[in-house]
Design a protein around this motif. Structure first.
Motif, PDB file in Angstrom:
ATOM      1  N   GLY A   1     -37.774  -0.942  33.190  1.00 41.52           N
ATOM      2  CA  GLY A   1     -37.775  -2.391  33.352  1.00 41.52           C
ATOM      3  C   GLY A   1     -37.121  -3.146  32.214  1.00 41.52           C
ATOM      4  O   GLY A   1     -36.958  -4.369  32.292  1.00 41.52           O
ATOM      5  N   LYS A   2     -36.702  -2.468  31.156  1.00 43.62           N
ATOM      6  CA  LYS A   2     -36.102  -3.123  29.994  1.00 43.62           C
ATOM      7  C   LYS A   2     -34.586  -2.962  30.031  1.00 43.62           C
ATOM      8  O   LYS A   2     -34.068  -1.867  30.254  1.00 43.62           O
ATOM      9  CB  LYS A   2     -36.664  -2.518  28.702  1.00 43.62           C
ATOM     10  N   LEU A   3     -33.860  -4.065  29.789  1.00 38.62           N
ATOM     11  CA  LEU A   3     -32.402  -4.025  29.796  1.00 38.62           C
ATOM     12  C   LEU A   3     -31.892  -3.108  28.689  1.00 38.62           C
ATOM     13  O   LEU A   3     -32.236  -3.274  27.518  1.00 38.62           O
ATOM     14  CB  LEU A   3     -31.835  -5.435  29.606  1.00 38.62           C
ATOM     15  N   THR A   4     -31.059  -2.116  29.066  1.00 39.31           N
ATOM     16  CA  THR A   4     -30.506  -1.188  28.080  1.00 39.31           C
ATOM     17  C   THR A   4     -28.984  -1.171  28.070  1.00 39.31           C
ATOM     18  O   THR A   4     -28.383  -0.679  27.113  1.00 39.31           O
ATOM     19  CB  THR A   4     -30.983   0.247  28.366  1.00 39.31           C
ATOM     20  N   GLY A   5     -28.354  -1.695  29.120  1.00 44.93           N
ATOM     21  CA  GLY A   5     -26.899  -1.646  29.163  1.00 44.93           C
ATOM     22  C   GLY A   5     -26.342  -2.301  30.405  1.00 44.93           C
ATOM     23  O   GLY A   5     -27.061  -2.951  31.180  1.00 44.93           O
ATOM     24  N   PHE A   6     -25.044  -2.113  30.592  1.00 46.49           N
ATOM     25  CA  PHE A   6     -24.345  -2.667  31.747  1.00 46.49           C
ATOM     26  C   PHE A   6     -23.339  -1.643  32.270  1.00 46.49           C
ATOM     27  O   PHE A   6     -22.757  -0.873  31.496  1.00 46.49           O
ATOM     28  CB  PHE A   6     -23.570  -3.934  31.378  1.00 46.49           C
ATOM     29  N   LEU A   7     -23.138  -1.643  33.583  1.00 47.69           N
ATOM     30  CA  LEU A   7     -21.994  -0.978  34.185  1.00 47.69           C
ATOM     31  C   LEU A   7     -20.862  -1.997  34.235  1.00 47.69           C
ATOM     32  O   LEU A   7     -21.043  -3.109  34.725  1.00 47.69           O
ATOM     33  CB  LEU A   7     -22.323  -0.496  35.592  1.00 47.69           C
ATOM     34  N   LYS A   8     -19.715  -1.615  33.716  1.00 47.19           N
ATOM     35  CA  LYS A   8     -18.589  -2.537  33.641  1.00 47.19           C
ATOM     36  C   LYS A   8     -17.498  -2.131  34.621  1.00 47.19           C
ATOM     37  O   LYS A   8     -17.121  -0.965  34.703  1.00 47.19           O
ATOM     38  CB  LYS A   8     -18.009  -2.547  32.223  1.00 47.19           C
ATOM     39  N   ARG A   9     -16.996  -3.112  35.371  1.00 48.95           N
ATOM     40  CA  ARG A   9     -15.825  -2.903  36.222  1.00 48.95           C
ATOM     41  C   ARG A   9     -14.687  -3.751  35.654  1.00 48.95           C
ATOM     42  O   ARG A   9     -14.724  -4.981  35.714  1.00 48.95           O
ATOM     43  CB  ARG A   9     -16.119  -3.308  37.671  1.00 48.95           C
ATOM     44  N   ASP A  10     -13.698  -3.068  35.076  1.00 49.46           N
ATOM     45  CA  ASP A  10     -12.553  -3.742  34.471  1.00 49.46           C
ATOM     46  C   ASP A  10     -11.526  -4.024  35.564  1.00 49.46           C
ATOM     47  O   ASP A  10     -10.937  -3.091  36.125  1.00 49.46           O
ATOM     48  CB  ASP A  10     -11.954  -2.861  33.375  1.00 49.46           C
TER      49      ASP A  10
ATOM     50  N   THR B   1      -8.646  -5.298  35.294  1.00 46.37           N
ATOM     51  CA  THR B   1      -7.252  -5.206  34.843  1.00 46.37           C
ATOM     52  C   THR B   1      -6.729  -3.769  34.902  1.00 46.37           C
ATOM     53  O   THR B   1      -5.554  -3.544  34.637  1.00 46.37           O
ATOM     54  CB  THR B   1      -7.120  -5.722  33.400  1.00 46.37           C
ATOM     55  N   LYS B   2      -7.621  -2.816  35.242  1.00 41.77           N
ATOM     56  CA  LYS B   2      -7.224  -1.407  35.238  1.00 41.77           C
ATOM     57  C   LYS B   2      -7.201  -0.843  36.647  1.00 41.77           C
ATOM     58  O   LYS B   2      -7.870  -1.371  37.538  1.00 41.77           O
ATOM     59  CB  LYS B   2      -8.189  -0.590  34.366  1.00 41.77           C
ATOM     60  N   PRO B   3      -6.466   0.248  36.845  1.00 36.82           N
ATOM     61  CA  PRO B   3      -6.491   0.914  38.161  1.00 36.82           C
ATOM     62  C   PRO B   3      -7.903   1.369  38.512  1.00 36.82           C
ATOM     63  O   PRO B   3      -8.726   1.617  37.624  1.00 36.82           O
ATOM     64  CB  PRO B   3      -5.566   2.125  37.969  1.00 36.82           C
ATOM     65  N   LYS B   4      -8.172   1.511  39.794  1.00 36.28           N
ATOM     66  CA  LYS B   4      -9.521   1.812  40.287  1.00 36.28           C
ATOM     67  C   LYS B   4     -10.158   3.019  39.605  1.00 36.28           C
ATOM     68  O   LYS B   4     -11.320   2.977  39.201  1.00 36.28           O
ATOM     69  CB  LYS B   4      -9.431   2.043  41.796  1.00 36.28           C
ATOM     70  N   LYS B   5      -9.403   4.107  39.434  1.00 39.19           N
ATOM     71  CA  LYS B   5      -9.981   5.325  38.890  1.00 39.19           C
ATOM     72  C   LYS B   5     -10.322   5.210  37.407  1.00 39.19           C
ATOM     73  O   LYS B   5     -11.071   6.025  36.883  1.00 39.19           O
ATOM     74  CB  LYS B   5      -9.033   6.507  39.118  1.00 39.19           C
ATOM     75  N   LYS B   6      -9.767   4.206  36.720  1.00 34.69           N
ATOM     76  CA  LYS B   6     -10.045   4.035  35.294  1.00 34.69           C
ATOM     77  C   LYS B   6     -10.817   2.751  35.004  1.00 34.69           C
ATOM     78  O   LYS B   6     -10.975   2.365  33.847  1.00 34.69           O
ATOM     79  CB  LYS B   6      -8.729   4.032  34.515  1.00 34.69           C
ATOM     80  N   ALA B   7     -11.291   2.104  36.066  1.00 37.34           N
ATOM     81  CA  ALA B   7     -11.854   0.765  35.907  1.00 37.34           C
ATOM     82  C   ALA B   7     -13.301   0.752  35.439  1.00 37.34           C
ATOM     83  O   ALA B   7     -13.775  -0.247  34.914  1.00 37.34           O
ATOM     84  CB  ALA B   7     -11.737   0.002  37.226  1.00 37.34           C
ATOM     85  N   PHE B   8     -14.040   1.860  35.628  1.00 38.20           N
ATOM     86  CA  PHE B   8     -15.471   1.855  35.331  1.00 38.20           C
ATOM     87  C   PHE B   8     -15.759   2.388  33.937  1.00 38.20           C
ATOM     88  O   PHE B   8     -15.184   3.393  33.502  1.00 38.20           O
ATOM     89  CB  PHE B   8     -16.234   2.683  36.367  1.00 38.20           C
ATOM     90  N   SER B   9     -16.656   1.696  33.243  1.00 42.54           N
ATOM     91  CA  SER B   9     -17.135   2.155  31.945  1.00 42.54           C
ATOM     92  C   SER B   9     -18.559   1.645  31.775  1.00 42.54           C
ATOM     93  O   SER B   9     -19.089   0.926  32.631  1.00 42.54           O
ATOM     94  CB  SER B   9     -16.230   1.656  30.809  1.00 42.54           C
ATOM     95  N   THR B  10     -19.195   2.027  30.687  1.00 36.86           N
ATOM     96  CA  THR B  10     -20.567   1.603  30.441  1.00 36.86           C
ATOM     97  C   THR B  10     -20.667   0.872  29.109  1.00 36.86           C
ATOM     98  O   THR B  10     -19.909   1.133  28.173  1.00 36.86           O
ATOM     99  CB  THR B  10     -21.522   2.808  30.418  1.00 36.86           C
ATOM    100  N   VAL B  11     -21.630  -0.014  29.042  1.00 36.11           N
ATOM    101  CA  VAL B  11     -21.943  -0.741  27.810  1.00 36.11           C
ATOM    102  C   VAL B  11     -23.401  -0.436  27.476  1.00 36.11           C
ATOM    103  O   VAL B  11     -24.274  -0.543  28.342  1.00 36.11           O
ATOM    104  CB  VAL B  11     -21.747  -2.255  27.985  1.00 36.11           C
ATOM    105  N   GLY B  12     -23.671  -0.064  26.229  1.00 41.24           N
ATOM    106  CA  GLY B  12     -25.046   0.262  25.869  1.00 41.24           C
ATOM    107  C   GLY B  12     -25.462   1.603  26.433  1.00 41.24           C
ATOM    108  O   GLY B  12     -24.659   2.530  26.554  1.00 41.24           O
ATOM    109  N   ILE B  13     -26.735   1.717  26.815  1.00 34.77           N
ATOM    110  CA  ILE B  13     -27.280   2.980  27.321  1.00 34.77           C
ATOM    111  C   ILE B  13     -27.332   2.946  28.845  1.00 34.77           C
ATOM    112  O   ILE B  13     -28.110   2.191  29.431  1.00 34.77           O
ATOM    113  CB  ILE B  13     -28.682   3.238  26.746  1.00 34.77           C
ATOM    114  N   VAL B  14     -26.500   3.748  29.462  1.00 34.98           N
ATOM    115  CA  VAL B  14     -26.460   3.882  30.923  1.00 34.98           C
ATOM    116  C   VAL B  14     -26.417   5.373  31.220  1.00 34.98           C
ATOM    117  O   VAL B  14     -25.437   6.048  30.908  1.00 34.98           O
ATOM    118  CB  VAL B  14     -25.232   3.185  31.534  1.00 34.98           C
ATOM    119  N   GLU B  15     -27.490   5.913  31.793  1.00 32.29           N
ATOM    120  CA  GLU B  15     -27.598   7.346  32.041  1.00 32.29           C
ATOM    121  C   GLU B  15     -28.151   7.590  33.433  1.00 32.29           C
ATOM    122  O   GLU B  15     -28.650   6.670  34.092  1.00 32.29           O
ATOM    123  CB  GLU B  15     -28.525   7.995  30.996  1.00 32.29           C
TER     124      GLU B  15
END
Length: 524
Positions: A63-72, A74-88
């Motif tokens: 229930g506690k915020l630990t991170g974000f899933l990022k969709r960039d 500006t990048k092609p679809k296969k390289k667009a996803f990354s994580t911020v903080g703790i995402v597991e």
């Protein structure tokens, strides 16, 4: 939709920085401001021209915020996803933090999809006609369809609060080539989830994914599908008559012949696809060493194999294959890793431990549990794994409070047999037996025990379980030689039961080579 494959890149941004970004409607996706406010989805804008350059989806744990899933954007679809903080994969399901108690939980496989399903349900004509519209409970798996079973399994206590969990996955499935490469898409993931967990329903879409309904102005259709068309996933079928002539004339698949076990291989005709083989063995008979010998040769032949060795950690398991490949006794290698050159270690890692063929479980909880085991096997089958080595069955139940191991083993063997028949995966499992001290020992004329003697395994030694003979294809006994000085004696393989050929009897006699740590045939 989601298409993660392999590790997801980690962004250099921080959670604090992302929280500075505003919450706005995702107009290019048809997602309203109210939807983004409900879930806390944020947007980043270019300082150059003010266009949207990224979307951020909150991730929590407990229930506690630990991170974000990022969709960039500006990048092609296969390289667009990354994580911020703790995402597991051990994080909460995305959106879990805002869910409340109700009957249904909808689980999607993509970031825009869970927003779409929530929006379609909340703003549906039916819901808006109510005096107090209900708040739908919608979440998504965080790291792609390939992680669906594991991510849901890690949050199963949360999911089990709902009477009707429903998957709303993409309407796509992997091609044979993609499956061979380990890729899992929407329909594959929906099947795996339904097989791994009881009580799940599935919403079948006629468009590619939920967001397509929003962008196509078919929000009402999506809401009706979710509310009224969720059904249990169907995998069984019935066939009638003789079938095709090709099936009738199809020969039994050739088995894989394991070097060093000539008599056993001759009787069994090798290890074939879609068979359950159980090895019955007492303590210190060499069962793990025999399993690793089989596993090792399968990997040398580039057969995709999952090794489940529950008596040791995965690092020791990997070390054992490197030691075996270099003819070094494992304890010696673990004591002095410099016994094997780094070049040879690297060679073994690229051949015997090639990740394309070799996989191992990581047991984080001290035991694996039957439900978790079956989840892992379903996922590995989807990744085109051909063989599973399970050492050993008793450890699957080590944390069980049931108290009836015989019944648990019966149930697990029955589940394994059904899994094997459906998927074509072969499973070689060890069943540890307790030595019967009341069993008679051979005697000399003077009444003393006649050493050495064999402690012979019988088919009914399997902890009282009748399933060993009922559902297995091959039942192997690993007899132990008992010596007067208590030193390690020979191990002897006996084929106790063989469904296909019924060619049973005593097979190979093995000994542990003290220099290489391998089980070698005494005849060699």
């Amino acid at each position: 939709m989601s298409s993660f494959k392999g590790p997801v890149q980690k962004s250099k941004q921080t959670v604090k920085e992302v929280l500075e970004f505003p919450i706005k409607a995702l107009t290019d996706r048809g997602i309203k401001l109210e939807t983004c406010e409900h879930f806390g989805v944020r947007s980043e804008f270019s300082v150059v021209d003010g266009t949207v350059i990224a979307h951020y989806f909150p991730v929590t744990k407990g229930g506690k915020l630990t991170g974000f899933l990022k969709r960039d954007l500006t990048k092609p679809k296969k390289k667009a996803f990354s994580t911020v903080g703790i995402v597991e994969v051990t994080s909460d399901l995305v959106g879990q933090g805002v869910c409340t108690k109700s009957k249904r939980l909808f689980i999607c496989e993509g970031q825009y999809d869970y927003l779409s399903v929530w929006q379609a349900l909340y703003f549906s004509e039916y819901n808006q006609s109510l005096k107090t519209p209900f708040i739908p409970n919608v979440v998504t798996i965080g790291l792609g369809a390939g992680n669906a079973v594991e991510h849901i399994g890690n949050n199963i206590d949360f999911v089990n609060q709902y009477a009707e969990p429903c998957t709303v996955f993409d309407n796509d499935e992997a091609t044979p080539e993609q499956r061979a490469d380990g890729e899992i898409l929407g329909r594959d993931a929906a099947m795996l989830v339904s097989l791994a967990f009881e009580g799940f329903k599935d919403v079948y879409l006629d468009l590619k994914d939920p967001n397509e309904y929003i962008k196509s102005s078919r929000s009402e259709d999506l809401a009706k599908l979710c509310m009224f068309s969720a059904k249990e996933y169907q995998v069984e079928s019935v066939e009638y008559g003789a079938g095709g002539i090709d099936d009738i004339l199809k020969p039994v698949p050739k088995g894989i012949m394991i070097p060093g076990l000539p008599i056993l291989m001759s009787k069994m005709r090798g290890f074939r696809p879609a068979e359950l083989t159980v090895i019955l063995a007492p303590p210190k008979a060499g069962k793990t060493t025999l399993c690793k010998l089989i596993n090792y040769h399968l990997l040398l032949m580039k057969v995709k194999t999952l090794g489940i060795y529950l008596e040791e950690d995965v690092t020791k398991t990997r070390q054992s294959f490197i030691a075996m490949d270099n003819n070094v006794h494992l304890p010696c290698f673990r004591e002095n890793p410099l016994l094997i050159s780094q070049d040879n270690i690297q060679r073994s890692m690229e051949t015997v431990l090639n990740p394309k063929y070799a996989s191992f479980t990581i047991d984080r909880k001290g035991h694996i549990g039957p439900d978790r085991l079956m989840q892992i096997l379903e996922l590995e089958a989807a990744r085109n794994t051909k063989f599973v080595i399970l050492d050993h069955l008793s450890f699957v139940f080590s944390g069980s409070k049931n108290g009836n191991e015989r019944k648990e083993i019966d149930n697990l063997l029955t589940d394994l047999a059904a899994f094997i028949k459906r998927t074509g995966v072969s499973v070689i499992a060890v069943a540890h037996i307790t030595r019967d001290k009341s069993r008679g020992k051979p005697k000399n004329p003077d009444g003393s025990i006649k050493y050495p003697y064999w402690y012979e395994i019988e088919p009914d030694d399997g902890r009282g379980s009748g399933a060993f003979e009922q559902v297995t294809w091959n039942l192997i006994g690993l007899d132990k030689q008992i010596k007067e000085d208590k030193s390690r004696g020979y191990s002897r393989i006996s084929l106790l039961y063989a469904r296909e050929w019924d060619n049973t009897g005593i097979c190979d006699v093995l000994t542990l080579d003290p220099h290489t740590g391998r089980m070698v045939n005494v005849e060699d």
